[in-house]
Structures are given as structure tokens and as C-alpha cells.
Design a protein around this motif. Structure first.
Motif, PDB file in Angstrom:
ATOM      1  N   GLU A   1     -10.619  15.491   0.849  1.00 50.01           N
ATOM      2  CA  GLU A   1     -10.187  14.812   1.972  1.00 50.01           C
ATOM      3  C   GLU A   1      -9.126  14.023   1.664  1.00 50.01           C
ATOM      4  O   GLU A   1      -8.943  13.419   0.593  1.00 50.01           O
TER       5      GLU A   1
ATOM      6  N   ARG B   1       0.840  -1.146  -0.079  1.00 49.96           N
ATOM      7  CA  ARG B   1      -0.014   0.051   0.079  1.00 49.96           C
ATOM      8  C   ARG B   1       0.906   1.344   0.062  1.00 49.96           C
ATOM      9  O   ARG B   1       0.562   2.197  -0.588  1.00 49.96           O
TER      10      ARG B   1
ATOM     11  N   LYS C   1      -6.463  11.071   3.769  1.00 51.80           N
ATOM     12  CA  LYS C   1      -6.203  10.462   4.844  1.00 51.80           C
ATOM     13  C   LYS C   1      -4.799   9.632   4.454  1.00 51.80           C
ATOM     14  O   LYS C   1      -5.243   8.582   3.640  1.00 51.80           O
TER      15      LYS C   1
ATOM     16  N   GLU D   1      -6.632  -0.522   0.352  1.00 46.72           N
ATOM     17  CA  GLU D   1      -6.607  -1.722   1.219  1.00 46.72           C
ATOM     18  C   GLU D   1      -5.480  -2.636   1.204  1.00 46.72           C
ATOM     19  O   GLU D   1      -5.128  -3.067   0.061  1.00 46.72           O
TER      20      GLU D   1
ATOM     21  N   GLU E   1      -4.648   5.710   3.017  1.00 50.14           N
ATOM     22  CA  GLU E   1      -5.813   5.098   3.227  1.00 50.14           C
ATOM     23  C   GLU E   1      -6.832   5.627   1.929  1.00 50.14           C
ATOM     24  O   GLU E   1      -7.624   4.783   1.442  1.00 50.14           O
ATOM     25  N   ARG E   2      -6.977   6.924   1.950  1.00 55.21           N
ATOM     26  CA  ARG E   2      -7.969   7.344   1.113  1.00 55.21           C
ATOM     27  C   ARG E   2      -7.779   8.904   0.750  1.00 55.21           C
ATOM     28  O   ARG E   2      -7.194   9.557   1.336  1.00 55.21           O
TER      29      ARG E   2
ATOM     30  N   THR F   1     -14.091   9.047  -4.803  1.00 51.73           N
ATOM     31  CA  THR F   1     -13.490   8.729  -3.513  1.00 51.73           C
ATOM     32  C   THR F   1     -12.631   7.379  -3.734  1.00 51.73           C
ATOM     33  O   THR F   1     -13.265   6.427  -4.142  1.00 51.73           O
ATOM     34  N   MET F   2     -11.312   7.498  -3.534  1.00 46.95           N
ATOM     35  CA  MET F   2     -10.173   6.267  -3.519  1.00 46.95           C
ATOM     36  C   MET F   2     -10.029   5.815  -2.297  1.00 46.95           C
ATOM     37  O   MET F   2      -9.339   6.655  -1.516  1.00 46.95           O
ATOM     38  N   THR F   3      -9.960   4.681  -2.311  1.00 45.04           N
ATOM     39  CA  THR F   3      -9.679   4.049  -1.021  1.00 45.04           C
ATOM     40  C   THR F   3      -8.653   2.981  -1.376  1.00 45.04           C
ATOM     41  O   THR F   3      -8.405   2.291  -2.374  1.00 45.04           O
TER      42      THR F   3
ATOM     43  N   ASN G   1     -12.165   2.862  -6.335  1.00 49.30           N
ATOM     44  CA  ASN G   1     -12.582   4.525  -6.572  1.00 49.30           C
ATOM     45  C   ASN G   1     -13.946   4.363  -6.847  1.00 49.30           C
ATOM     46  O   ASN G   1     -14.691   3.536  -7.798  1.00 49.30           O
TER      47      ASN G   1
ATOM     48  N   TRP H   1       0.225   4.198  -2.785  1.00 48.65           N
ATOM     49  CA  TRP H   1      -0.069   5.618  -2.172  1.00 48.65           C
ATOM     50  C   TRP H   1       0.962   6.477  -2.838  1.00 48.65           C
ATOM     51  O   TRP H   1       0.375   7.664  -3.499  1.00 48.65           O
TER      52      TRP H   1
ATOM     53  N   GLU I   1     -10.451  11.783  -1.535  1.00 50.11           N
ATOM     54  CA  GLU I   1     -11.638  12.415  -2.032  1.00 50.11           C
ATOM     55  C   GLU I   1     -11.014  13.449  -2.741  1.00 50.11           C
ATOM     56  O   GLU I   1     -10.791  14.520  -2.163  1.00 50.11           O
TER      57      GLU I   1
END
Length: 164
Positions: free
Chosen positions: A88, A33, A90, A116, A93-94, A112-114, A127, A37, A96
Motif C-alpha cells: 500500500e 513531512r 498513500k 505524521e 502518509e503511509r 507499515t510506516m506512517t 513503523n 516522504w 506498507e
């Protein structure tokens, strides 16, 4: 409402219409991850994969709440600008953000992309894109978005496969 937009195959994104104005994109990358990222948030790395193999100039990439991003892709057919604002962030993790193409100003999508961590050195990206209208969603799907997305993700795979 869940409609698969295209068939899933190895190393391809799964694109599904999950609501009237919503697309879900899911893809697994063979990288931790932290590496995914960084590839998504470091302008020097984004320019190497985002444009499907075309030259991409990252004019702005202020990865923080309220920050602005702008990428310009140079293709044989011309230049295409894309931009938005981070709503947003984070880390790891995330994200937006809004997404808008210069060719259709005012047609803004919220993405919104996360990421994991799958625990085995792989990362699942999800996404969710919320379109302003059904017509905007249909236009995006009809534009060849899925092919371009998979070409960019294939370029990202190559970048992630390189040694640190």
C-alpha cells in the motif's frame, strides 16, 4: 504486551515490542513531512542515508502498490541485499511493504510506516513491523537492528538538514 527494547534518548528511535511478533519504532525528524516522504521514496536520496554511511545501491524502487524495491548495501564485511514489495502506498502518509534480507530468505516481515505532520516543521515516523514468528522478531532485535536503524536515521537527519 509492551516491552521497551531499549531506552529512549534524544535523536534515537524508540523501539518497543508491542505484541508477541510486533515491533513499533517511533522517531521524530526536524523536517516537514513532504521532505521526509521524499527522502524515503526518492532512490537518489535513499541511497544517501539508508545504509548507515555505507554505499547503498538502489537497484529497484517502484513506489506503488505491487511495486518492487531492492537495495544492496556494501560494507567492509561484504554485500547485503534487502528487498520487498509495496502493498500500500498513500503519498505523504503511509507505506506498507514487505521486507526480506537475502541472508535469511523466506523470513519476511510486513512493515507499515506512517508519517505524521506535527504542525511545527517536524514529522513523527511510526513503523510497525510484524514478524512471521517470535524467533524472527528475536533474531532481528538480537542482530543489532536498533543500532543500525539509529545510524541510518542519523544519516537521514543530516540529509534533511541540508538546504533544499
Amino acid at each position: 504486551m509492551t516491552t521497551q527494547v531499549a531506552s529512549a534518548s534524544p535523536n534515537k528511535a524508540i523501539v518497543t515490542q508491542t505484541a508477541e511478533r510486533e515491533l513499533r519504532i517511533e522517531r521524530i525528524f526536524n523536517a516537514p513531512r513532504e521532505r521526509v516522504w521524499k527522502a524515503m521514496t526518492d532512490p537518489a536520496l535513499v541511497s544517501q542515508w539508508w545504509g548507515r554511511g555505507n554505499k547503498v545501491v538502489v537497484e529497484r524502487m517502484d513506489v506503488q502498490r505491487g511495486g518492487h524495491w531492492r537495495f544492496v548495501e556494501h560494507t567492509p564485511e561484504g554485500t547485503h541485499g534487502f528487498e520487498g514489495r509495496y502493498r500500500e502506498v498513500k503519498p505523504m502518509e503511509r507505506i506498507e511493504q514487505t521486507f526480506e534480507w537475502d541472508g535469511m530468505p523466506g523470513h519476511v516481515t510486513v512493515e507499515t510506516m506512517t508519517l505524521e505532520d506535527l504542525g511545527d516543521g517536524r514529522t513523527k515516523l511510526v513503523n510497525i513491523s510484524l514478524f512471521h514468528t517470535v524467533e524472527d522478531l528475536q533474531g532481528m532485535v538480537g542482530s543489532g537492528m536498533e543500532q543500525g536503524l539509529n545510524e541510518s536515521y542519523a544519516a537521514l537527519d543530516k540529509l534533511l538538514a541540508r538546504p533544499n
